[in-house]
Design a protein around this motif. Structure first.
Motif, PDB file in Angstrom:
ATOM      1  N   ILE B 166       0.826  -1.205   0.000  1.00  0.00           N
ATOM      2  CA  ILE B 166       0.000   0.000   0.000  1.00  0.00           C
ATOM      3  C   ILE B 166       0.865   1.262   0.000  1.00  0.00           C
ATOM      4  N   GLU B 167       2.123   1.113   0.410  1.00  0.00           N
ATOM      5  CA  GLU B 167       3.003   2.284   0.506  1.00  0.00           C
ATOM      6  C   GLU B 167       3.388   2.839  -0.865  1.00  0.00           C
ATOM      7  N   ASN B 168       3.103   2.073  -1.939  1.00  0.00           N
ATOM      8  CA  ASN B 168       3.413   2.568  -3.290  1.00  0.00           C
ATOM      9  C   ASN B 168       2.546   3.772  -3.649  1.00  0.00           C
ATOM     10  N   ALA B 169       2.979   4.546  -4.583  1.00  0.00           N
ATOM     11  CA  ALA B 169       2.203   5.625  -5.219  1.00  0.00           C
ATOM     12  C   ALA B 169       1.972   6.837  -4.335  1.00  0.00           C
ATOM     13  N   GLY B 170       2.624   6.896  -3.188  1.00  0.00           N
ATOM     14  CA  GLY B 170       2.583   8.105  -2.389  1.00  0.00           C
ATOM     15  C   GLY B 170       1.218   8.538  -1.888  1.00  0.00           C
ATOM     16  N   ILE B 171       0.332   7.580  -1.603  1.00  0.00           N
ATOM     17  CA  ILE B 171      -0.943   7.976  -1.003  1.00  0.00           C
ATOM     18  C   ILE B 171      -0.799   7.897   0.516  1.00  0.00           C
ATOM     19  N   LYS B 172      -1.768   8.452   1.231  1.00  0.00           N
ATOM     20  CA  LYS B 172      -1.679   8.447   2.689  1.00  0.00           C
ATOM     21  C   LYS B 172      -1.914   7.028   3.202  1.00  0.00           C
TER      22      LYS B 172
END
Lengths: 233, 268
Positions: B166-172
């Motif tokens: 989930i840490e991919n793509a720079g979302i919170k």
């Protein structure tokens, strides 16, 4: 003998999926023969042979590869019988979306690439809608939601089919697909019929006409406005 | 109702049996899956997603409530108990956000008026707002990922949630985790992020395609995790400053914002 006819657009993963299936069938001590039909070039038959499966290669050249497949089914069966095979797998080239090379008692397997988008099942026609088993490939590249939508679209076109999510790289779903191969009906060459008529092939282009002006065309012609006519004697 | 899922050992890439017999994960538990790339984390998640019955390359078996699940549960999206957020960062479906959400709601047998709710929550996770008439294929990585998260949370809404990086793509990521977990859900999260890994109750360590060991998060790790969370918040602030074109002043000191009891606990 069980005859399995595998169709699908080029690059969908037919060969990759089949290579896994062949391994599983060999583990079950099944005797298999394979036929690879393509148009101009392929080395896929060598990959089947490397798995220890006797494989015949057919290149249709300038002929419709599905017509070619149908004309040669007799020879393919003789080849498989000569090898004492229980299962004959025919991998077709599957180029135009009008084709469906399945016969009534063969097991029709459609291999379809999920990354081509959720409208693809609506476009590909009889090779999807008349298949017994639909193997969806490359689902790992798209989201679960898109996979589920793709699957729903496949069922809209072919409500009775069995869908197997497969992966040609990891072999996902191929154990289940191999299981289907042994469940095919008995094939009887004499009585066998196509499930869906083959595409028309009855105009002068089919026999080599290369000029495009309409005065040169004869045979059954269909116009873009939907009107169909016969031109000729 | 799912009370537990169980993973029965299969084989690693060398064909050797994995170093465990069975893992049981119960309702409400969050389990991490860690290990180097290529160690088999995604394959483990795949096994659970398709409720493997010794019929995948790993030969693992997955049980629900201690028994072999009904095959319908494996295939029918209307009955599916498992929602998956995979690693992909882009949609390929050529349709509007609204049509996509309506179609997916139909597949899952859900209410069709979820569209606004999903878009609202997706927009809490990403910088640039998603609009319902936008085409899926033009969404940025962050927008796509946020929409996928909100879709998994509300449309796929299932008792078991599988999350791959989930840490991919720079979302919170913390807000995204909150959206996806909770309510007694079983959550498995593949991650390379130490903070997320330490937030879980247990973590499965992968190696060479097999499960190497299962590690319970210690008290010490838990308190370290709280401190790392502060560091992470500070990093997030700096990141947002950099992204929005603001100069980061030297006076922006990490140390100041740490709680007074912050000490790296790593040396022993």
């Amino acid at each position: 003998m069980n005859v399995i006819i595998v169709a699908g657009t080029p690059g969908a993963g037919k060969t990759a999926v089949l290579l896994h299936v062949l391994k599983h069938l060999k583990e079950q001590n099944k005797h298999i023969s394979a036929v690879k039909i393509d148009c101009l070039y392929t080395e896929d038959h060598l990959r089947f042979q490397k798995e220890g499966v006797p494989t015949l290669l057919g290149l249709s050249k300038d002929m419709c590869p599905d017509h070619f497949t149908i004309f040669n089914l007799g020879e393919m069966l003789e080849y498989a019988q000569g090898n004492n095979s229980d299962i004959l797998i025919v991998e077709t080239a599957g180029l135009c979306h009008r084709c469906a090379p399945y016969t009534i008692n063969s097991l029709g397997v459609c291999v379809i690439d999920a990354t081509t988008g959720p409208n693809t099942p609506l476009k590909v026609g009889p090779f999807l809608s008349t298949a017994n088993v639909v193997a969806i490939t490359k689902g790992d590249i798209i989201s679960q939601a898109e996979r589920e939508i793709f699957r729903e679209r496949v069922l809209e076109m072919n409500p009775g089919c069995r869908i197997i999510e497969t992966n040609g790289l990891t072999g996902k779903g191929t154990v289940e697909l191999a299981g289907c191969f042994s469940e095919a009906s008995d094939f009887s060459y004499e009585e066998e019929e196509l499930r869906h008529n083959a595409p028309f092939s009855i105009c002068t282009l089919c026999v080599g006409e290369t000029k495009i002006h309409k005065k040169n065309h004869r045979g059954v012609l269909r116009h873009i406005n939907g009107i169909q006519e016969y031109a000729g004697e | 109702m799912i009370n537990s899922i169980s993973i029965l050992a299969g084989k690693n890439k060398n064909g050797l049996k994995e170093h465990f017999n069975r893992i049981d994960i119960s309702r409400g538990e969050i389990v991490g899956i860690v290990g180097p790339t290529g160690s088999g984390k995604s394959a483990l998640v795949e096994d659970i997603e398709q409720l493997a019955q010794s019929d995948t390359s790993t030969q693992r078996k997955v049980l629900i409530n201690n028994s072999i699940p009904d095959p319908e549960l494996r295939y029918n999206p209307k009955k599916k108990l498992i929602a998956q957020l995979s690693q992909n960062m882009n949609f390929i479906a050529d349709m509007s956000v609204k049509d996509f959400l309506i179609l997916h709601s139909k597949c899952r047998g859900k209410n069709l008026n979820l569209v606004d709710k999903v878009i609202y929550h997706a927009n809490q996770l990403t910088g640039e707002p998603i609009k319902k008439e936008m085409n899926l294929t033009v969404l940025s990585g962050g927008q796509s990922r946020s929409l996928m998260v909100a879709d998994v949370a509300f449309v796929s809404d299932s008792p078991v949630v599988l999350i791959d990086e989930i840490e991919n793509a720079g979302i919170k990521k913390h807000e995204a985790m909150q959206l996806l977990s909770g309510n007694g859900k079983i959550v498995l999260v593949v991650t390379h992020d130490p903070l997320l890994a330490l937030l879980t109750q247990r973590r499965i360590v992968m190696e060479n395609g097999g499960i190497k060991k299962i590690f319970g998060t210690t008290e010490e790790e838990r308190s370290l995790c709280k401190q790392l969370y502060q560091v992470d918040k500070e990093l997030f602030k700096v990141r947002e400053m950099v992204r929005s074109g603001v100069e980061v002043k030297a006076s922006f000191s990490f140390q100041e914002s740490f709680t007074s009891d912050f000490q790296p606990v790593l040396e022993d």
